[in-house]
Design an enzyme around this catalytic site. Structure first.
Site, PDB file in Angstrom:
ATOM      1  N   HIS A   1      -3.656  29.430   2.348  1.00  0.00           N
ATOM      2  CA  HIS A   1      -3.459  30.444   3.631  1.00  0.00           C
ATOM      3  C   HIS A   1      -1.957  30.642   3.752  1.00  0.00           C
ATOM      4  O   HIS A   1      -1.138  30.062   3.485  1.00  0.00           O
ATOM      5  CB  HIS A   1      -3.800  29.821   4.685  1.00  0.00           C
ATOM      6  CG  HIS A   1      -5.203  29.182   4.671  1.00  0.00           C
ATOM      7  ND1 HIS A   1      -5.539  27.993   4.471  1.00  0.00           N
ATOM      8  CD2 HIS A   1      -6.559  29.968   4.889  1.00  0.00           C
ATOM      9  CE1 HIS A   1      -7.068  27.775   4.660  1.00  0.00           C
ATOM     10  NE2 HIS A   1      -7.572  28.967   4.719  1.00  0.00           N
TER      11      HIS A   1
ATOM     12  N   SER B   1     -11.428  31.568   7.571  1.00  0.00           N
ATOM     13  CA  SER B   1     -10.227  30.614   8.040  1.00  0.00           C
ATOM     14  C   SER B   1      -9.066  31.769   8.257  1.00  0.00           C
ATOM     15  O   SER B   1      -8.046  31.033   8.935  1.00  0.00           O
ATOM     16  CB  SER B   1      -9.628  29.860   6.848  1.00  0.00           C
ATOM     17  OG  SER B   1      -9.654  30.283   5.673  1.00  0.00           O
TER      18      SER B   1
ATOM     19  N   ASP C   1      -0.113  26.676   2.943  1.00  0.00           N
ATOM     20  CA  ASP C   1      -0.790  25.750   2.100  1.00  0.00           C
ATOM     21  C   ASP C   1      -1.350  26.468   1.004  1.00  0.00           C
ATOM     22  O   ASP C   1      -0.864  27.349   0.673  1.00  0.00           O
ATOM     23  CB  ASP C   1      -2.044  24.826   2.870  1.00  0.00           C
ATOM     24  CG  ASP C   1      -2.916  25.742   3.433  1.00  0.00           C
ATOM     25  OD1 ASP C   1      -3.342  26.983   2.875  1.00  0.00           O
ATOM     26  OD2 ASP C   1      -4.100  25.245   4.215  1.00  0.00           O
TER      27      ASP C   1
END
Ligand SMILES: *[C@@H]1O[C@H](CO)[C@@H](O)[C@H](O)[C@H]1NC(C)=O
Ligand SMILES: *[C@@H]1O[C@H](CO)[C@@H](O)[C@H](O)[C@H]1NC(C)=O
Ligand SMILES: *[C@@H]1O[C@H](CO)[C@@H](O)[C@H](O)[C@H]1NC(C)=O
Length: 355
Positions: A320, A30, A317
Protein backbone atom coordinates in the site's frame (compact mmCIF):
# COMPACT_ATOMS: atom_id res chain seq x y z
CA UNK A 1 -27.58 43.05 -9.94
CA UNK A 2 -27.93 39.86 -11.99
CA UNK A 3 -24.18 39.30 -11.78
CA UNK A 4 -24.24 39.77 -8.06
CA UNK A 5 -27.03 37.31 -7.44
CA UNK A 6 -25.29 34.80 -9.66
CA UNK A 7 -22.20 35.23 -7.55
CA UNK A 8 -24.17 34.71 -4.37
CA UNK A 9 -25.72 31.56 -5.79
CA UNK A 10 -22.33 30.24 -6.81
CA UNK A 11 -20.67 31.05 -3.53
CA UNK A 12 -23.66 29.94 -1.49
CA UNK A 13 -22.62 26.37 -0.83
CA UNK A 14 -19.04 27.36 -0.09
CA UNK A 15 -20.09 30.13 2.27
CA UNK A 16 -22.33 27.76 4.18
CA UNK A 17 -19.66 25.07 4.10
CA UNK A 18 -21.92 22.60 2.31
CA UNK A 19 -20.36 19.73 0.38
CA UNK A 20 -20.63 19.85 -3.42
CA UNK A 21 -22.84 16.78 -3.42
CA UNK A 22 -25.10 15.55 -0.59
CA UNK A 23 -23.49 12.13 -0.36
CA UNK A 24 -20.48 9.98 -1.26
CA UNK A 25 -20.51 6.16 -1.38
CA UNK A 26 -17.31 4.12 -1.58
CA UNK A 27 -16.85 0.57 -2.86
CA UNK A 28 -13.41 -0.94 -2.95
CA UNK A 29 -10.51 -2.90 -1.53
CA UNK A 30 -7.77 -2.03 0.97
CA UNK A 31 -6.97 1.17 -0.92
CA UNK A 32 -10.35 2.46 0.35
CA UNK A 33 -11.18 0.33 3.43
CA UNK A 34 -11.46 2.45 6.57
CA UNK A 35 -12.32 -0.19 9.16
CA UNK A 36 -14.70 -2.72 7.64
CA UNK A 37 -12.28 -5.61 8.16
CA UNK A 38 -11.56 -4.86 11.82
CA UNK A 39 -14.17 -7.31 13.08
CA UNK A 40 -13.40 -10.05 10.56
CA UNK A 41 -11.24 -13.10 11.05
CA UNK A 42 -8.64 -12.30 8.41
CA UNK A 43 -4.98 -11.58 7.83
CA UNK A 44 -6.13 -8.53 5.82
CA UNK A 45 -6.72 -6.21 8.76
CA UNK A 46 -4.55 -3.46 10.11
CA UNK A 47 -6.15 -1.91 13.19
CA UNK A 48 -2.85 -1.82 15.07
CA UNK A 49 0.20 0.45 15.17
CA UNK A 50 2.16 1.53 13.19
CA UNK A 51 -0.87 1.80 10.85
CA UNK A 52 -2.52 5.17 11.38
CA UNK A 53 0.58 6.76 12.91
CA UNK A 54 -0.23 9.98 11.03
CA UNK A 55 -4.02 9.72 11.35
CA UNK A 56 -5.75 11.81 14.05
CA UNK A 57 -7.62 8.76 15.43
CA UNK A 58 -4.61 6.44 15.22
CA UNK A 59 -5.04 2.90 13.82
CA UNK A 60 -8.58 2.69 12.45
CA UNK A 61 -8.23 -0.08 9.90
CA UNK A 62 -6.93 2.18 7.13
CA UNK A 63 -4.14 0.38 5.25
CA UNK A 64 -1.70 3.28 5.39
CA UNK A 65 0.01 5.69 7.78
CA UNK A 66 -2.57 8.48 7.43
CA UNK A 67 -5.56 9.26 5.24
CA UNK A 68 -6.58 7.01 2.38
CA UNK A 69 -7.93 8.11 -1.00
CA UNK A 70 -11.57 8.01 0.13
CA UNK A 71 -10.73 10.43 2.94
CA UNK A 72 -9.03 12.88 0.62
CA UNK A 73 -11.79 12.74 -1.99
CA UNK A 74 -14.34 13.37 0.80
CA UNK A 75 -12.32 16.42 1.86
CA UNK A 76 -12.14 17.69 -1.72
CA UNK A 77 -15.90 17.28 -2.09
CA UNK A 78 -16.30 19.46 0.98
CA UNK A 79 -17.50 16.92 3.57
CA UNK A 80 -16.71 17.95 7.14
CA UNK A 81 -16.29 14.36 8.28
CA UNK A 82 -14.81 11.30 6.66
CA UNK A 83 -17.35 8.85 5.26
CA UNK A 84 -18.00 6.21 7.96
CA UNK A 85 -17.35 2.49 7.39
CA UNK A 86 -20.41 0.29 6.86
CA UNK A 87 -19.32 -1.82 9.84
CA UNK A 88 -19.82 0.97 12.37
CA UNK A 89 -21.89 3.69 10.65
CA UNK A 90 -24.73 4.87 12.87
CA UNK A 91 -28.23 4.75 11.33
CA UNK A 92 -28.40 8.58 11.29
CA UNK A 93 -25.12 9.23 9.49
CA UNK A 94 -25.76 7.10 6.39
CA UNK A 95 -27.45 9.95 4.49
CA UNK A 96 -24.08 11.50 3.62
CA UNK A 97 -22.68 8.17 2.44
CA UNK A 98 -21.04 4.97 3.56
CA UNK A 99 -17.69 3.32 2.89
CA UNK A 100 -18.06 -0.39 2.04
CA UNK A 101 -14.38 -0.98 1.16
CA UNK A 102 -12.73 -4.18 2.37
CA UNK A 103 -9.09 -5.22 2.28
CA UNK A 104 -8.47 -8.37 0.24
CA UNK A 105 -11.80 -8.08 -1.61
CA UNK A 106 -12.33 -8.39 -5.32
CA UNK A 107 -14.70 -8.44 -8.23
CA UNK A 108 -14.70 -12.24 -7.90
CA UNK A 109 -16.20 -13.78 -4.77
CA UNK A 110 -13.27 -16.09 -4.06
CA UNK A 111 -10.60 -13.40 -4.38
CA UNK A 112 -8.61 -13.01 -1.15
CA UNK A 113 -10.11 -16.14 0.37
CA UNK A 114 -6.75 -17.51 1.53
CA UNK A 115 -6.38 -14.42 3.75
CA UNK A 116 -9.65 -15.12 5.58
CA UNK A 117 -12.74 -12.92 5.79
CA UNK A 118 -13.28 -10.04 3.36
CA UNK A 119 -16.30 -8.37 1.81
CA UNK A 120 -16.44 -9.02 -1.93
CA UNK A 121 -17.92 -6.44 -4.30
CA UNK A 122 -21.07 -8.57 -4.55
CA UNK A 123 -21.47 -8.42 -0.78
CA UNK A 124 -20.68 -4.70 -0.72
CA UNK A 125 -23.59 -4.21 -3.11
CA UNK A 126 -25.84 -6.20 -0.74
CA UNK A 127 -24.70 -3.94 2.10
CA UNK A 128 -25.60 -0.95 -0.04
CA UNK A 129 -29.12 -2.33 -0.40
CA UNK A 130 -29.42 -2.39 3.40
CA UNK A 131 -28.32 1.25 3.54
CA UNK A 132 -30.77 2.23 0.80
CA UNK A 133 -33.65 0.85 2.89
CA UNK A 134 -32.40 2.82 5.85
CA UNK A 135 -32.23 6.00 3.75
CA UNK A 136 -35.81 5.44 2.53
CA UNK A 137 -36.90 5.22 6.17
CA UNK A 138 -34.99 8.38 7.11
CA UNK A 139 -36.37 10.39 4.17
CA UNK A 140 -39.86 8.96 4.37
CA UNK A 141 -40.18 7.30 0.96
CA UNK A 142 -38.45 5.22 -1.69
CA UNK A 143 -38.88 8.03 -4.22
CA UNK A 144 -37.13 10.54 -1.99
CA UNK A 145 -34.35 8.01 -1.40
CA UNK A 146 -33.97 7.52 -5.14
CA UNK A 147 -33.83 11.28 -5.69
CA UNK A 148 -31.17 11.59 -2.98
CA UNK A 149 -29.10 8.64 -4.25
CA UNK A 150 -29.03 10.04 -7.80
CA UNK A 151 -27.11 13.09 -6.58
CA UNK A 152 -24.33 11.21 -4.79
CA UNK A 153 -20.80 10.54 -6.00
CA UNK A 154 -19.89 6.84 -6.10
CA UNK A 155 -16.31 5.62 -6.44
CA UNK A 156 -15.37 2.00 -7.06
CA UNK A 157 -11.78 0.79 -6.79
CA UNK A 158 -11.78 -2.92 -7.50
CA UNK A 159 -9.67 -5.46 -9.37
CA UNK A 160 -6.29 -5.12 -7.66
CA UNK A 161 -6.91 -8.23 -5.56
CA UNK A 162 -8.34 -10.20 -8.46
CA UNK A 163 -4.71 -10.15 -9.60
CA UNK A 164 -2.64 -9.88 -6.39
CA UNK A 165 -4.74 -12.27 -4.30
CA UNK A 166 -6.06 -14.53 -7.04
CA UNK A 167 -4.56 -14.74 -10.56
CA UNK A 168 -0.97 -14.19 -9.34
CA UNK A 169 -1.30 -16.87 -6.64
CA UNK A 170 -1.56 -20.13 -8.60
CA UNK A 171 -0.92 -22.11 -5.38
CA UNK A 172 -4.33 -21.00 -4.04
CA UNK A 173 -6.46 -20.15 -7.08
CA UNK A 174 -7.00 -21.98 -10.39
CA UNK A 175 -7.73 -18.86 -12.51
CA UNK A 176 -4.28 -18.67 -14.14
CA UNK A 177 -4.70 -22.29 -15.30
CA UNK A 178 -8.20 -21.63 -16.58
CA UNK A 179 -7.66 -18.31 -18.37
CA UNK A 180 -4.99 -16.56 -20.40
CA UNK A 181 -4.32 -12.99 -19.16
CA UNK A 182 -6.47 -11.65 -22.00
CA UNK A 183 -9.35 -14.03 -21.16
CA UNK A 184 -9.10 -13.27 -17.44
CA UNK A 185 -9.34 -9.52 -18.06
CA UNK A 186 -12.44 -10.18 -20.18
CA UNK A 187 -14.03 -12.43 -17.52
CA UNK A 188 -13.39 -9.82 -14.82
CA UNK A 189 -14.78 -6.96 -16.91
CA UNK A 190 -17.89 -8.98 -17.74
CA UNK A 191 -18.59 -9.56 -14.05
CA UNK A 192 -17.68 -5.96 -13.16
CA UNK A 193 -20.12 -4.72 -15.82
CA UNK A 194 -22.96 -6.64 -14.14
CA UNK A 195 -21.99 -5.28 -10.72
CA UNK A 196 -21.85 -1.69 -11.99
CA UNK A 197 -25.26 -2.24 -13.60
CA UNK A 198 -26.57 -3.38 -10.21
CA UNK A 199 -25.26 -0.18 -8.66
CA UNK A 200 -26.98 1.80 -11.42
CA UNK A 201 -30.23 -0.07 -10.73
CA UNK A 202 -29.79 0.88 -7.07
CA UNK A 203 -29.90 4.51 -8.17
CA UNK A 204 -26.26 5.54 -8.72
CA UNK A 205 -25.88 8.16 -11.46
CA UNK A 206 -22.40 9.66 -10.90
CA UNK A 207 -19.84 6.90 -10.82
CA UNK A 208 -16.03 7.04 -10.89
CA UNK A 209 -14.24 3.77 -11.66
CA UNK A 210 -10.61 3.55 -10.55
CA UNK A 211 -8.36 1.56 -12.86
CA UNK A 212 -6.03 -1.02 -11.33
CA UNK A 213 -2.68 0.45 -10.25
CA UNK A 214 0.84 -0.53 -11.31
CA UNK A 215 0.79 -3.62 -9.11
CA UNK A 216 3.90 -4.95 -10.85
CA UNK A 217 5.79 -2.23 -8.98
CA UNK A 218 4.65 -3.00 -5.42
CA UNK A 219 7.38 -4.45 -3.17
CA UNK A 220 5.35 -7.65 -2.54
CA UNK A 221 5.25 -8.56 -6.25
CA UNK A 222 8.82 -7.44 -6.88
CA UNK A 223 9.96 -9.72 -4.05
CA UNK A 224 7.81 -12.64 -5.16
CA UNK A 225 8.52 -12.57 -8.89
CA UNK A 226 11.73 -10.56 -9.43
CA UNK A 227 12.07 -7.87 -12.05
CA UNK A 228 14.76 -9.17 -14.40
CA UNK A 229 16.61 -5.86 -14.25
CA UNK A 230 13.58 -3.63 -14.61
CA UNK A 231 12.15 -1.41 -11.85
CA UNK A 232 8.91 -3.38 -11.82
CA UNK A 233 7.55 -6.80 -12.78
CA UNK A 234 6.66 -5.63 -16.27
CA UNK A 235 4.55 -8.63 -17.28
CA UNK A 236 2.25 -8.04 -14.29
CA UNK A 237 1.76 -4.43 -15.35
CA UNK A 238 0.98 -5.71 -18.85
CA UNK A 239 -1.73 -8.00 -17.44
CA UNK A 240 -3.24 -5.07 -15.56
CA UNK A 241 -3.17 -2.97 -18.71
CA UNK A 242 -5.38 -5.52 -20.44
CA UNK A 243 -7.98 -5.01 -17.70
CA UNK A 244 -7.66 -1.23 -17.69
CA UNK A 245 -8.01 -0.96 -21.49
CA UNK A 246 -11.23 -2.94 -21.28
CA UNK A 247 -12.43 -0.77 -18.40
CA UNK A 248 -12.01 2.35 -20.54
CA UNK A 249 -14.13 0.71 -23.26
CA UNK A 250 -16.68 -0.25 -20.61
CA UNK A 251 -16.92 3.39 -19.52
CA UNK A 252 -17.72 4.35 -23.13
CA UNK A 253 -20.31 1.59 -23.37
CA UNK A 254 -21.97 2.55 -20.07
CA UNK A 255 -22.13 6.22 -21.06
CA UNK A 256 -23.69 5.30 -24.41
CA UNK A 257 -26.26 2.93 -22.95
CA UNK A 258 -27.20 4.57 -19.65
CA UNK A 259 -27.68 8.16 -20.79
CA UNK A 260 -29.19 9.40 -17.52
CA UNK A 261 -25.95 8.52 -15.69
CA UNK A 262 -22.27 9.40 -16.09
CA UNK A 263 -19.32 7.09 -15.61
CA UNK A 264 -15.68 8.15 -15.53
CA UNK A 265 -12.40 6.24 -15.52
CA UNK A 266 -9.57 7.21 -13.17
CA UNK A 267 -6.23 6.47 -14.80
CA UNK A 268 -4.42 5.07 -11.75
CA UNK A 269 -1.48 3.75 -13.77
CA UNK A 270 -1.08 7.04 -15.62
CA UNK A 271 -1.23 9.03 -12.38
CA UNK A 272 1.45 6.87 -10.74
CA UNK A 273 3.83 6.65 -13.68
CA UNK A 274 6.59 9.21 -13.99
CA UNK A 275 9.55 9.85 -11.75
CA UNK A 276 8.42 9.87 -8.09
CA UNK A 277 11.54 11.77 -7.02
CA UNK A 278 10.17 14.78 -8.94
CA UNK A 279 7.73 15.22 -6.04
CA UNK A 280 10.21 14.34 -3.30
CA UNK A 281 9.47 10.62 -3.18
CA UNK A 282 13.02 9.35 -3.19
CA UNK A 283 12.37 5.79 -1.94
CA UNK A 284 10.27 3.77 -4.38
CA UNK A 285 11.67 0.28 -3.90
CA UNK A 286 11.17 -0.42 -0.21
CA UNK A 287 8.31 -0.13 2.29
CA UNK A 288 8.45 2.45 5.07
CA UNK A 289 7.58 -0.03 7.82
CA UNK A 290 9.23 -3.37 8.58
CA UNK A 291 7.00 -5.94 6.94
CA UNK A 292 6.07 -9.39 8.11
CA UNK A 293 7.34 -12.44 6.24
CA UNK A 294 4.83 -14.91 7.70
CA UNK A 295 1.39 -14.08 9.19
CA UNK A 296 -0.01 -11.05 7.38
CA UNK A 297 2.85 -11.30 4.92
CA UNK A 298 3.82 -7.92 3.47
CA UNK A 299 1.94 -5.94 6.12
CA UNK A 300 3.68 -3.93 8.82
CA UNK A 301 4.87 -5.90 11.83
CA UNK A 302 2.68 -4.77 14.77
CA UNK A 303 4.12 -2.11 17.10
CA UNK A 304 7.40 -1.67 15.17
CA UNK A 305 8.58 1.90 14.69
CA UNK A 306 8.31 2.79 10.96
CA UNK A 307 10.58 5.06 8.91
CA UNK A 308 10.52 8.64 10.15
CA UNK A 309 10.73 10.39 6.76
CA UNK A 310 7.37 9.11 5.57
CA UNK A 311 6.86 11.84 2.99
CA UNK A 312 9.81 10.49 0.99
CA UNK A 313 8.47 6.91 0.66
CA UNK A 314 6.13 5.70 -2.08
CA UNK A 315 5.17 2.55 -0.16
CA UNK A 316 3.96 2.30 3.40
CA UNK A 317 4.00 -1.52 3.56
CA UNK A 318 4.71 -4.08 0.83
CA UNK A 319 1.31 -3.45 -0.83
CA UNK A 320 0.00 0.00 0.00
CA UNK A 321 1.06 3.56 -0.74
CA UNK A 322 1.89 6.12 1.93
CA UNK A 323 -0.52 8.93 2.76
CA UNK A 324 1.47 11.38 0.67
CA UNK A 325 0.96 9.20 -2.41
CA UNK A 326 -2.75 8.90 -1.58
CA UNK A 327 -2.94 12.69 -1.42
CA UNK A 328 -1.32 13.06 -4.84
CA UNK A 329 -3.44 10.31 -6.46
CA UNK A 330 -6.77 11.37 -4.95
CA UNK A 331 -6.11 15.03 -5.72
CA UNK A 332 -5.45 14.20 -9.38
CA UNK A 333 -8.51 11.94 -9.53
CA UNK A 334 -10.59 14.78 -8.15
CA UNK A 335 -9.00 17.52 -10.22
CA UNK A 336 -6.94 16.21 -13.13
CA UNK A 337 -3.41 17.55 -13.38
CA UNK A 338 -2.87 16.00 -16.80
CA UNK A 339 -5.74 15.54 -19.31
CA UNK A 340 -5.09 11.77 -19.22
CA UNK A 341 -5.62 11.47 -15.41
CA UNK A 342 -9.36 10.94 -15.80
CA UNK A 343 -11.58 10.00 -18.74
CA UNK A 344 -13.68 11.64 -20.04
CA UNK A 345 -13.33 14.07 -17.10
CA UNK A 346 -12.48 14.16 -13.40
CA UNK A 347 -14.47 13.70 -10.16
CA UNK A 348 -14.91 17.45 -9.78
CA UNK A 349 -16.60 17.48 -13.18
CA UNK A 350 -18.78 14.59 -12.08
CA UNK A 351 -19.81 16.47 -8.94
CA UNK A 352 -20.72 19.61 -10.89
CA UNK A 353 -22.77 17.74 -13.48
CA UNK A 354 -26.52 18.29 -13.39
CA UNK A 355 -28.15 15.16 -14.75
C1 LIG B 1 -21.10 -14.57 -5.00
O1 LIG B 1 -21.55 -13.92 -3.81
C2 LIG B 1 -22.89 -13.42 -3.89
C3 LIG B 1 -23.15 -12.59 -2.64
O2 LIG B 1 -22.81 -13.28 -1.47
C4 LIG B 1 -23.83 -14.61 -4.06
O3 LIG B 1 -25.16 -14.15 -4.14
C5 LIG B 1 -23.45 -15.35 -5.34
O4 LIG B 1 -24.25 -16.49 -5.48
C6 LIG B 1 -21.98 -15.75 -5.34
N1 LIG B 1 -21.62 -16.23 -6.67
C7 LIG B 1 -20.93 -17.34 -6.86
C8 LIG B 1 -20.61 -17.71 -8.26
O5 LIG B 1 -20.55 -18.03 -5.92
C1 LIG C 1 15.02 -10.79 -19.00
O1 LIG C 1 15.51 -9.69 -19.72
C2 LIG C 1 16.24 -10.03 -20.86
C3 LIG C 1 16.86 -8.77 -21.45
O2 LIG C 1 15.89 -7.72 -21.54
C4 LIG C 1 15.34 -10.76 -21.85
O3 LIG C 1 16.04 -11.15 -23.02
C5 LIG C 1 14.76 -12.01 -21.17
O4 LIG C 1 13.81 -12.62 -22.02
C6 LIG C 1 14.08 -11.63 -19.87
N1 LIG C 1 13.69 -12.83 -19.15
C7 LIG C 1 12.49 -13.02 -18.67
C8 LIG C 1 12.24 -14.30 -17.92
O5 LIG C 1 11.57 -12.21 -18.80
C1 LIG D 1 -3.46 6.89 -18.91
O1 LIG D 1 -2.24 7.56 -18.73
C2 LIG D 1 -1.22 7.15 -19.61
C3 LIG D 1 0.06 7.89 -19.20
O2 LIG D 1 -0.16 9.24 -19.06
C4 LIG D 1 -1.65 7.43 -21.04
O3 LIG D 1 -0.65 6.98 -21.94
C5 LIG D 1 -2.96 6.72 -21.33
O4 LIG D 1 -3.43 7.06 -22.62
C6 LIG D 1 -4.00 7.15 -20.31
N1 LIG D 1 -5.23 6.40 -20.51
C7 LIG D 1 -6.39 7.02 -20.77
C8 LIG D 1 -7.59 6.15 -20.96
O5 LIG D 1 -6.49 8.22 -20.84
Amino acid sequence: MFMMSLLVVELGPLVRGQPQVPCYFIFGDSIFDNGNNNGLLTMAKVNFPPYGIDFPDGPTGRFTNGRNMADIIAEKLGFKNYIPPFATASPQEVLTGVNYGSGGAGIRNETGKHLGGRISLNEQLLHHQVIISRIALLLGSKDLAREHLSKCIYTIGMGNNDYINNYLMPQFYPTSHLYTPQQYAAVLIHQYFKQIKTLYNQGARKVALFGIGLIGCIPAEVTMYGTNGSACVDWINNYVQLFNDKLVSLVDELNNDLTDAKFIYINSTGISSGDPSAIGLTVANAPCCDVSTNYGKGQCIPQRVPCSDRSTYVFWDAFHPTEIVNVVSATRAYSALSPTDAYPFDIRGLAQLSL
